[in-house]
Each structure stands twice: as structure tokens, then as C-alpha cells.
Write a protein that holds these residues in place. Structure first.
Motif, short mmCIF file in Angstrom:
data_model
loop_
_atom_site.label_atom_id
_atom_site.label_comp_id
_atom_site.label_asym_id
_atom_site.label_seq_id
_atom_site.Cartn_x
_atom_site.Cartn_y
_atom_site.Cartn_z
N CYS A 35 0.85 -1.19 0.00
CA CYS A 35 0.00 0.00 0.00
C CYS A 35 0.88 1.24 0.00
N CYS A 49 -6.16 -2.09 0.07
CA CYS A 49 -5.31 -2.36 1.23
C CYS A 49 -6.19 -2.91 2.36
N ASN A 51 -5.41 -2.92 5.34
CA ASN A 51 -5.14 -2.14 6.55
C ASN A 51 -5.87 -0.79 6.55
N CYS A 52 -5.90 -0.11 5.38
CA CYS A 52 -6.48 1.25 5.36
C CYS A 52 -7.48 1.48 4.23
ZN LIG Z 1 -2.92 0.92 3.41
#
Ligand SMILES: [Zn+2]
Length: 143
Positions: A35, A49, A51-52
Motif C-alpha cells: 500500500c 489495502c 489495513n487502510c
Molecule cells: Zn494501506
């Protein structure tokens, strides 16, 4: 030691998300999706992503050194093509520089009993045909 010489592996079929991974592997490079917003590596590749939720993702080369995160010793061949290698170690590897990106492979060039959580491994490349090269692992120094 498992005899992989008689095994005819199934050939992975790249898709739009995984093509850069296979293109890199063919060149002897391990490249993982990263990312560009938060720096998180992930594998297998996803459209966003994990994660985000950013969609700004690129493949980046990594050194391919890490540790065995989990393993399974295969005593039975669910797929008969793998029968000549029984018993063998299927391992999940967490790379030093890509925590959270877990790669599956086989532990090559070592007795299957050498597969232990935490042992150091490094990537090696096993060409399957002219198009597909499979990243695999062997014990690394200190492993
Ligand atoms: Zn990310």
C-alpha cells in the motif's frame, strides 16, 4: 528428504491482481503488493489495502528472508501428483520486511522434520515452465 523430481506440480494461473507477482518471480524477484498510502505489505494481492482500504497499491521487491510462521507435514497425497514427495513440509512464511504478508510454499532441500515455527528461511525460485516460476523456500543461515 522429499523427492520433488517426480512431482508434476499444478501450474498457477495468473489473474489481473497476481500477474505482477508472477512476472517478478519469473525474473527471480519476490515482489509483494504494498500500500502506497500506509506502507502495509499484503499477500495474496487484493484490490484494496486490508489495513487502510486505499486502492493505491504497487508491487515492490522484497529480500525474501523470513521465518516459518506455521507448517503442516503432508503424509497423504490429496492430489496424487504430490505422492512422490510424501511426506513433505508445506510451510507458511512471514517475511522480515513484510509482516502480515504470509506466503505459502514448500520447504525444499531439507528433511520435512526441519520444518519448525520460527526457523529462518529464504526464498528460492522453482521454474515450472516457460511462463511460471514458483517462489519456494529453503532453510537460511541461522535456520
Ligand atoms: Zn494501506
Amino acid at each position: 528428504m522429499s523427492d520433488w523430481s517426480e512431482v508434476t506440480r499444478p501450474i498457477p494461473v495468473p489473474n489481473a491482481l497476481t500477474q505482477p507477482f508472477w512476472d517478478a518471480a519469473k525474473q527471480g524477484v519476490l515482489a509483494l503488493q504494498r500500500c502506497q498510502s500506509c506502507g502495509h505489505f499484503q499477500h495474496p494481492p487484493y484490490p484494496t489495502c486490508v489495513n487502510c482500504i486505499s486502492i493505491d497499491l504497487q508491487f515492490e521487491a522484497v529480500a525474501g528472508k523470513g521465518a516459518i510462521y506455521a507448517y503442516s507435514i503432508m503424509y497423504h497425497a490429496g492430489d496424487k501428483r504430490f505422492a512422490p514427495a510424501i511426506p513433505y513440509a508445506s510451510i507458511i512464511v512471514e517475511l522480515d520486511e513484510a509482516k502480515g504478508a504470509l506466503l505459502a510454499g514448500n520447504l525444499l532441500d531439507a528433511p520435512y522434520t526441519d520444518a519448525k515455527v520460527g526457523r529462518r528461511v529464504e526464498v528460492v525460485f522453482e521454474p515450472l515452465n516457460d511462463e511460471i516460476t514458483l517462489p519456494q523456500f529453503r532453510l537460511a543461515e541461522g535456520g
